[in-house]
Design a protein around this motif. Structure first.
Motif, PDB file in Angstrom:
ATOM      1  N   LEU A 246      35.005 -65.330 -77.905  1.00 28.37           N
ATOM      2  CA  LEU A 246      36.120 -65.001 -78.780  1.00 28.37           C
ATOM      3  C   LEU A 246      36.389 -63.500 -78.758  1.00 28.37           C
ATOM      4  O   LEU A 246      37.543 -63.055 -78.713  1.00 28.37           O
ATOM      5  CB  LEU A 246      35.818 -65.478 -80.198  1.00 28.37           C
ATOM      6  CG  LEU A 246      36.943 -65.352 -81.233  1.00 28.37           C
ATOM      7  CD1 LEU A 246      38.111 -66.254 -80.862  1.00 28.37           C
ATOM      8  CD2 LEU A 246      36.430 -65.712 -82.618  1.00 28.37           C
TER       9      LEU A 246
ATOM     10  N   MET B 281      27.201 -71.259 -81.086  1.00 27.37           N
ATOM     11  CA  MET B 281      28.120 -70.467 -81.887  1.00 27.37           C
ATOM     12  C   MET B 281      28.126 -68.997 -81.466  1.00 27.37           C
ATOM     13  O   MET B 281      29.174 -68.348 -81.499  1.00 27.37           O
ATOM     14  CB  MET B 281      27.765 -70.592 -83.366  1.00 27.37           C
ATOM     15  CG  MET B 281      27.910 -72.008 -83.930  1.00 27.37           C
ATOM     16  SD  MET B 281      29.448 -72.851 -83.450  1.00 27.37           S
ATOM     17  CE  MET B 281      30.690 -71.750 -84.096  1.00 27.37           C
TER      18      MET B 281
ATOM     19  N   TYR C 254      37.662 -71.974 -82.089  1.00 29.96           N
ATOM     20  CA  TYR C 254      36.369 -71.588 -82.665  1.00 29.96           C
ATOM     21  C   TYR C 254      36.062 -72.417 -83.913  1.00 29.96           C
ATOM     22  O   TYR C 254      34.953 -72.934 -84.076  1.00 29.96           O
ATOM     23  CB  TYR C 254      36.385 -70.098 -83.008  1.00 29.96           C
ATOM     24  CG  TYR C 254      35.083 -69.591 -83.593  1.00 29.96           C
ATOM     25  CD1 TYR C 254      34.022 -69.235 -82.777  1.00 29.96           C
ATOM     26  CD2 TYR C 254      34.924 -69.489 -84.970  1.00 29.96           C
ATOM     27  CE1 TYR C 254      32.826 -68.768 -83.303  1.00 29.96           C
ATOM     28  CE2 TYR C 254      33.731 -69.029 -85.512  1.00 29.96           C
ATOM     29  CZ  TYR C 254      32.689 -68.676 -84.679  1.00 29.96           C
ATOM     30  OH  TYR C 254      31.503 -68.236 -85.210  1.00 29.96           O
ATOM     31  N   HIS C 255      37.039 -72.545 -84.798  1.00 32.70           N
ATOM     32  CA  HIS C 255      36.822 -73.317 -86.024  1.00 32.70           C
ATOM     33  C   HIS C 255      36.614 -74.803 -85.709  1.00 32.70           C
ATOM     34  O   HIS C 255      35.810 -75.469 -86.373  1.00 32.70           O
ATOM     35  CB  HIS C 255      37.994 -73.130 -86.978  1.00 32.70           C
ATOM     36  CG  HIS C 255      38.023 -71.798 -87.648  1.00 32.70           C
ATOM     37  ND1 HIS C 255      37.071 -71.399 -88.564  1.00 32.70           N
ATOM     38  CD2 HIS C 255      38.875 -70.749 -87.531  1.00 32.70           C
ATOM     39  CE1 HIS C 255      37.344 -70.181 -88.997  1.00 32.70           C
ATOM     40  NE2 HIS C 255      38.429 -69.757 -88.377  1.00 32.70           N
TER      41      HIS C 255
ATOM     42  N   ALA D 275      30.153 -68.788 -78.369  1.00 35.55           N
ATOM     43  CA  ALA D 275      31.567 -68.902 -78.734  1.00 35.55           C
ATOM     44  C   ALA D 275      32.071 -67.595 -79.338  1.00 35.55           C
ATOM     45  O   ALA D 275      33.188 -67.148 -79.050  1.00 35.55           O
ATOM     46  CB  ALA D 275      31.762 -70.054 -79.713  1.00 35.55           C
ATOM     47  N   ALA D 276      31.251 -66.949 -80.178  1.00 36.35           N
ATOM     48  CA  ALA D 276      31.649 -65.666 -80.767  1.00 36.35           C
ATOM     49  C   ALA D 276      31.816 -64.602 -79.689  1.00 36.35           C
ATOM     50  O   ALA D 276      32.732 -63.769 -79.755  1.00 36.35           O
ATOM     51  CB  ALA D 276      30.614 -65.227 -81.797  1.00 36.35           C
TER      52      ALA D 276
ATOM     53  N   LEU E 102      37.876 -67.514 -75.147  1.00 40.59           N
ATOM     54  CA  LEU E 102      37.430 -68.780 -75.721  1.00 40.59           C
ATOM     55  C   LEU E 102      38.502 -69.832 -75.504  1.00 40.59           C
ATOM     56  O   LEU E 102      39.451 -69.966 -76.276  1.00 40.59           O
ATOM     57  CB  LEU E 102      37.124 -68.625 -77.215  1.00 40.59           C
ATOM     58  CG  LEU E 102      36.554 -69.879 -77.905  1.00 40.59           C
ATOM     59  CD1 LEU E 102      35.297 -70.351 -77.212  1.00 40.59           C
ATOM     60  CD2 LEU E 102      36.300 -69.605 -79.377  1.00 40.59           C
TER      61      LEU E 102
ATOM     62  N   GLN F 138      42.754 -69.254 -80.103  1.00 40.73           N
ATOM     63  CA  GLN F 138      41.319 -69.117 -79.882  1.00 40.73           C
ATOM     64  C   GLN F 138      40.545 -69.234 -81.194  1.00 40.73           C
ATOM     65  O   GLN F 138      39.435 -69.783 -81.221  1.00 40.73           O
ATOM     66  CB  GLN F 138      41.023 -67.793 -79.187  1.00 40.73           C
ATOM     67  CG  GLN F 138      41.584 -67.733 -77.768  1.00 40.73           C
ATOM     68  CD  GLN F 138      41.072 -66.543 -76.976  1.00 40.73           C
ATOM     69  OE1 GLN F 138      39.966 -66.068 -77.200  1.00 40.73           O
ATOM     70  NE2 GLN F 138      41.880 -66.064 -76.033  1.00 40.73           N
ATOM     71  N   GLN F 139      41.120 -68.743 -82.282  1.00 39.19           N
ATOM     72  CA  GLN F 139      40.479 -68.913 -83.578  1.00 39.19           C
ATOM     73  C   GLN F 139      40.408 -70.389 -83.957  1.00 39.19           C
ATOM     74  O   GLN F 139      39.406 -70.855 -84.516  1.00 39.19           O
ATOM     75  CB  GLN F 139      41.251 -68.139 -84.655  1.00 39.19           C
ATOM     76  CG  GLN F 139      41.067 -66.634 -84.607  1.00 39.19           C
ATOM     77  CD  GLN F 139      39.708 -66.189 -85.128  1.00 39.19           C
ATOM     78  OE1 GLN F 139      38.984 -66.962 -85.743  1.00 39.19           O
ATOM     79  NE2 GLN F 139      39.357 -64.934 -84.860  1.00 39.19           N
TER      80      GLN F 139
ATOM     81  N   SER G 116      27.067 -60.085 -80.382  1.00 40.80           N
ATOM     82  CA  SER G 116      27.114 -61.505 -80.018  1.00 40.80           C
ATOM     83  C   SER G 116      26.297 -61.777 -78.763  1.00 40.80           C
ATOM     84  O   SER G 116      25.631 -62.822 -78.668  1.00 40.80           O
ATOM     85  CB  SER G 116      28.566 -61.942 -79.809  1.00 40.80           C
ATOM     86  OG  SER G 116      29.309 -61.831 -81.001  1.00 40.80           O
TER      87      SER G 116
ATOM     88  N   GLN H 251      33.155 -75.119 -84.503  1.00 39.73           N
ATOM     89  CA  GLN H 251      32.239 -74.963 -85.629  1.00 39.73           C
ATOM     90  C   GLN H 251      32.119 -76.273 -86.410  1.00 39.73           C
ATOM     91  O   GLN H 251      31.013 -76.689 -86.781  1.00 39.73           O
ATOM     92  CB  GLN H 251      32.749 -73.841 -86.534  1.00 39.73           C
ATOM     93  CG  GLN H 251      31.777 -73.420 -87.619  1.00 39.73           C
ATOM     94  CD  GLN H 251      32.339 -72.271 -88.447  1.00 39.73           C
ATOM     95  OE1 GLN H 251      33.518 -72.303 -88.825  1.00 39.73           O
ATOM     96  NE2 GLN H 251      31.538 -71.271 -88.712  1.00 39.73           N
TER      97      GLN H 251
END
Length: 487
Positions: free
Chosen positions: A455, A448, A174-175, A451-452, A460, A170-171, A383, A178
């Motif tokens: 997450l 974003m 996210y990246h 998404a946060a 996510l 999931q990280q 968030s 981004q």
């Protein structure tokens, strides 16, 4: 107006560089890379994910090792010995079933008067050879809970690694989002700069025409030309921002920087379903990082049980089969079976200290879990509020753009009619440029912050994103290519 990405956006794009790993992936010039494909590439080449998978492999091996400890341990050995040691030599002869009365010195026994004689054959035997083969099986019958503790520890560590794998995936999503969204955001800023340049060029023409008519003074033309050159510089800066954003995307994907990429459509992150009032509870249950900490605490419980097991007796059974021969062979056979109990009554506090240490480690993990849960609850609420605020800002910024466009049109018309000043024209244009830039940032923040939020909820996934219909021609494939700006 200076058109530039806010510092937090630039930092966000650059921090994606931590995911960099050079790969042999090659993308055809005409192929379009959509967001799903980008995530798939990032997942295949991300070193953090490879490390988590290695941890899972270690945990699986630990489970197999703990389960194997419950089964009999069977060993096979073979050895050869030559000795003239009195005790060992006589014992070897017994093991070989070859001991005789003469080995006791019977040839020197001449009656009661020989009772004080030391027999030479017994005290000074000749060298003997022995070939020994052995098969031995050992089985733990009771370990005070040590084997169960090892198994609990290994299984919990596997579950913690699996949760860590989900968190890492999931990280990465996210990246990747981004960086992918960052390219479109940078291109949208580039579009704002292009519109600003178009306005500046039109302004120069208007001022030049008015100067020739004698309506304005020459300083107005010089001021308009300075504005035009300043906007050209801003356009170059916006182009550099786009190149920087594209480089960040290359880094996330592990693609060489000179490899051309044709981006697919923009993506929008959807709001999670459910009642916001229950999201904090859901996050506590589904967030993989929280789950990983909970499994680590379960593993710590297993470690405590392993340490406590040394307080209790250890019981095991053994069965052994031997052969002993003066030459290589398997003639003289014997077996041994038995059971053994070992119980450490006093060890100077070693066991208790080991238990205390394991308990303290569990308490440390519990404190980390509590802190992470508190932080997660705040993150979900923050968030969610920011996502709502960004959505509201989009509506406000859209109205601001409409108002600024109308204000700029009126001021330009007034100036063309000779009833306005160039300062008013440039001020109105600056307000329009700022309104357009603020709208871009508001739209980027919607994505974003959503998404946060997902997450934090542990939700996510690619299913949380939807491709957006393009408003113009598809994006260019190279870092310097033109692309439709975000409206």
């Amino acid at each position: 107006m200076m058109v530039s990405l806010p510092r937090r956006v630039r930092v966000g794009l650059l921090t994606s560089a931590c995911l960099y790993i050079m790969g042999g992936w090659a993308l055809a010039q005409a192929e379009t890379l959509d967001f799903r494909q980008a995530v798939d590439i990032a997942l295949k080449q991300n070193p953090e994910l490879l490390g988590v998978q290695a941890q899972m492999a270690q945990a699986r091996a630990g489970i197999a090792q703990a389960e194997g400890s419950r089964l009999p341990k069977i060993t096979v050995s073979a050895g050869v010995t030559r000795t003239n040691d009195a005790l060992n030599a006589f014992g070897i002869k017994l093991s070989q079933r070859q001991a005789t009365f003469n080995d006791f010195g019977a040839n020197q026994f001449l009656g009661p008067q020989s009772l004080g004689v030391a027999p030479d054959n017994l005290n000074y035997p000749g060298s003997v050879n022995n070939f020994n083969t052995r098969i031995q099986a050992e089985l733990p019958l009771y370990t005070g809970g040590k084997l169960q503790g090892y198994l609990q520890q290994a299984r919990s560590m596997l579950m913690a690694a699996q949760s860590g794998d989900q968190a890492a995936r999931q990280q990465i999503i996210y990246h990747a989002l981004q960086a992918y969204d960052g390219v479109y955001t940078a291109r949208a800023f580039k579009g704002v700069a292009a519109k600003a340049l178009e306005a500046a060029q039109s302004q120069v023409k208007t001022v030049d025409s008015l100067l020739k008519q004698g309506v304005v003074i020459k300083s107005d033309l010089l001021s308009a030309q300075v504005r035009q050159e300043d906007v050209k510089l801003q356009q170059d800066q916006a182009a550099n921002m786009e190149s920087q954003a594209m480089d960040a995307l290359h880094v996330v994907l592990g693609v060489p920087l000179d490899q051309p990429i044709t981006l697919g459509p923009e993506v929008a992150v959807t709001m999670p379903q459910g009642d916001p009032s229950t999201w904090v509870g859901q996050a506590m249950e589904r967030n993989p990082q929280i789950q990983a900490l909970q499994h680590q605490i379960a593993a710590a419980n297993g470690k405590i049980e392993v340490a406590r097991a040394d307080r209790y007796p250890q019981v095991g059974a053994m069965a052994r089969f031997d052969t002993n021969d003066p030459r290589l062979g398997f003639e003289s056979r014997s077996y041994t079976v038995g059971a053994q109990l070992n119980w450490t009554i006093f060890d100077g506090g070693v066991t208790q200290n080991a238990v205390d240490q394991a308990v303290a480690q569990r308490m440390e993990l519990q404190a980390k879990l509590q802190a992470a849960q508190n932080q997660l609850g705040m993150q979900v609420q923050d968030s969610y509020r920011k996502a709502l605020d960004a959505a509201n800002q989009v509506k406000t910024r859209e109205l601001a753009v409409t108002q600024a466009e109308e204000a700029a049109r009126i001021v330009n018309k007034r100036y063309a009619d000779g009833v306005g000043t160039l300062v008013e024209v440039q001020g109105a244009q600056a307000q329009l440029d700022k309104a357009r830039a603020d709208l871009i940032m508001a739209r980027q923040q919607v994505n974003m912050q959503r998404a946060a939020l997902r997450l934090a909820l542990g939700d996510l996934t690619l299913d949380a994103t939807q491709p957006m219909a393009p408003t113009a021609a598809p994006a260019s494939g190279s870092a310097a290519g033109d692309a439709p700006a975000k409206p």
